[in-house]
Structure formats: C-alpha cells, structure tokens
Design a protein around this motif. Sequence first.
Motif, short mmCIF file in Angstrom:
data_model
loop_
_atom_site.label_atom_id
_atom_site.label_comp_id
_atom_site.label_asym_id
_atom_site.label_seq_id
_atom_site.Cartn_x
_atom_site.Cartn_y
_atom_site.Cartn_z
N GLY A 25 -20.94 -20.34 4.40
CA GLY A 25 -21.90 -20.19 5.48
C GLY A 25 -22.87 -19.05 5.26
O GLY A 25 -23.86 -18.91 5.99
N GLY A 26 -22.60 -18.20 4.27
CA GLY A 26 -23.47 -17.10 3.93
C GLY A 26 -23.40 -15.91 4.86
O GLY A 26 -24.21 -15.00 4.77
N ASP A 27 -22.40 -15.90 5.76
CA ASP A 27 -22.34 -14.82 6.75
C ASP A 27 -21.24 -13.80 6.50
O ASP A 27 -21.18 -12.77 7.17
CB ASP A 27 -22.17 -15.40 8.14
N LYS A 28 -20.36 -14.06 5.53
CA LYS A 28 -19.26 -13.14 5.24
C LYS A 28 -19.15 -12.92 3.74
O LYS A 28 -19.47 -13.80 2.95
CB LYS A 28 -17.94 -13.71 5.76
N VAL A 29 -18.66 -11.73 3.39
CA VAL A 29 -18.45 -11.39 1.98
C VAL A 29 -17.06 -10.80 1.82
O VAL A 29 -16.65 -9.94 2.60
CB VAL A 29 -19.49 -10.35 1.50
N LEU A 30 -16.34 -11.31 0.83
CA LEU A 30 -15.07 -10.71 0.43
C LEU A 30 -15.33 -9.87 -0.81
O LEU A 30 -16.18 -10.22 -1.63
CB LEU A 30 -14.05 -11.80 0.05
N PHE A 31 -14.61 -8.76 -0.95
CA PHE A 31 -14.73 -7.95 -2.15
C PHE A 31 -13.42 -7.21 -2.37
O PHE A 31 -12.58 -7.10 -1.47
CB PHE A 31 -15.91 -6.99 -2.07
N THR A 32 -13.24 -6.72 -3.58
CA THR A 32 -12.05 -5.97 -3.95
C THR A 32 -12.39 -4.48 -3.97
O THR A 32 -13.41 -4.09 -4.53
CB THR A 32 -11.55 -6.39 -5.35
N ARG A 33 -11.56 -3.69 -3.34
CA ARG A 33 -11.71 -2.23 -3.34
C ARG A 33 -10.51 -1.64 -4.05
O ARG A 33 -9.37 -1.94 -3.71
CB ARG A 33 -11.77 -1.69 -1.92
N SER A 34 -10.77 -0.81 -5.06
CA SER A 34 -9.69 -0.20 -5.84
C SER A 34 -9.61 1.29 -5.57
O SER A 34 -10.61 1.92 -5.25
CB SER A 34 -9.92 -0.42 -7.34
N LYS A 35 -8.41 1.81 -5.72
CA LYS A 35 -8.22 3.26 -5.61
C LYS A 35 -7.08 3.66 -6.54
O LYS A 35 -6.27 2.84 -6.94
CB LYS A 35 -7.93 3.69 -4.18
N ILE A 36 -7.04 4.93 -6.86
CA ILE A 36 -5.98 5.45 -7.73
C ILE A 36 -4.85 5.99 -6.87
O ILE A 36 -5.09 6.76 -5.94
CB ILE A 36 -6.51 6.57 -8.64
N ASN A 37 -3.64 5.58 -7.18
CA ASN A 37 -2.45 6.16 -6.55
C ASN A 37 -1.93 7.20 -7.54
O ASN A 37 -1.26 6.86 -8.51
CB ASN A 37 -1.41 5.09 -6.26
N PHE A 38 -2.26 8.46 -7.30
CA PHE A 38 -1.89 9.53 -8.22
C PHE A 38 -0.38 9.73 -8.26
O PHE A 38 0.17 10.07 -9.30
CB PHE A 38 -2.59 10.83 -7.84
N ASP A 39 0.31 9.52 -7.15
CA ASP A 39 1.76 9.70 -7.11
C ASP A 39 2.48 8.70 -8.01
O ASP A 39 3.46 9.03 -8.68
CB ASP A 39 2.30 9.57 -5.68
N LYS A 40 1.99 7.45 -8.04
CA LYS A 40 2.62 6.41 -8.86
C LYS A 40 1.93 6.22 -10.21
O LYS A 40 2.34 5.38 -11.00
CB LYS A 40 2.62 5.08 -8.10
N ASP A 41 0.83 6.97 -10.43
CA ASP A 41 0.08 6.88 -11.67
C ASP A 41 -0.36 5.45 -11.96
O ASP A 41 -0.10 4.90 -13.04
CB ASP A 41 0.90 7.45 -12.84
N CYS A 42 -1.01 4.84 -10.97
CA CYS A 42 -1.48 3.47 -11.14
C CYS A 42 -2.68 3.21 -10.23
O CYS A 42 -3.00 4.00 -9.35
CB CYS A 42 -0.37 2.48 -10.83
N TYR A 43 -3.33 2.08 -10.48
CA TYR A 43 -4.41 1.63 -9.60
C TYR A 43 -3.82 0.69 -8.56
O TYR A 43 -2.88 -0.07 -8.84
CB TYR A 43 -5.47 0.87 -10.38
N GLU A 44 -4.38 0.71 -7.37
CA GLU A 44 -4.04 -0.24 -6.32
C GLU A 44 -5.34 -0.86 -5.84
O GLU A 44 -6.38 -0.21 -5.84
CB GLU A 44 -3.33 0.45 -5.16
N SER A 45 -5.30 -2.11 -5.45
CA SER A 45 -6.52 -2.75 -4.95
C SER A 45 -6.17 -3.68 -3.79
O SER A 45 -5.08 -4.25 -3.73
CB SER A 45 -7.23 -3.52 -6.06
#
Length: 82
Positions: A25-45
Amino acid sequence: KKLEDYTILPLLPNQPLADPQVSSGGDKVLFTRSKINFDKDCYESNIWQLTLGGADPFQFTSGSGRDSNPRWSPDGRHVLFL
C-alpha cells in the motif's frame, strides 16, 4: 547538488538501520535496527515499523536475537522475517 549539500536527520541516532521494505500500500516501512550487546560481545537486531506520515517508528520484534530480512506478504497483512 552534491550529497554533502543535503541535511540528513537520522531516524534513530547512532543505530544502524538496514533493509527497508515498503508495504504494497506504500504507507508502511519495515526495517532492521542493529545494536551491539557489549556484555555478550555480539550484535542484536530487531525489526521496526514506520507508518509514513504517522507516528514515530515502533519496535515490531523484541528479544536478544538477530531478527532480519523483513518482508511483507503480497496483501500487506502479514510480515515474514528471519
């Protein structure tokens, strides 16, 4: 104009956004947001959704996983992701 001539305001400052997917419909957008989890030494999204011309984006998925590749169903009523 050059790219440097434009002012770009970040949607979510200091947080990488990727893989935008516009609904049929052109009215919504999905996207992925990533961040670093420093405690677990990994990326989360997580997957986020933005309604164009509407409210602020909201978090569509939650948890400490690596959600990615959001896709709308052809009718725009469902979302698939990895």
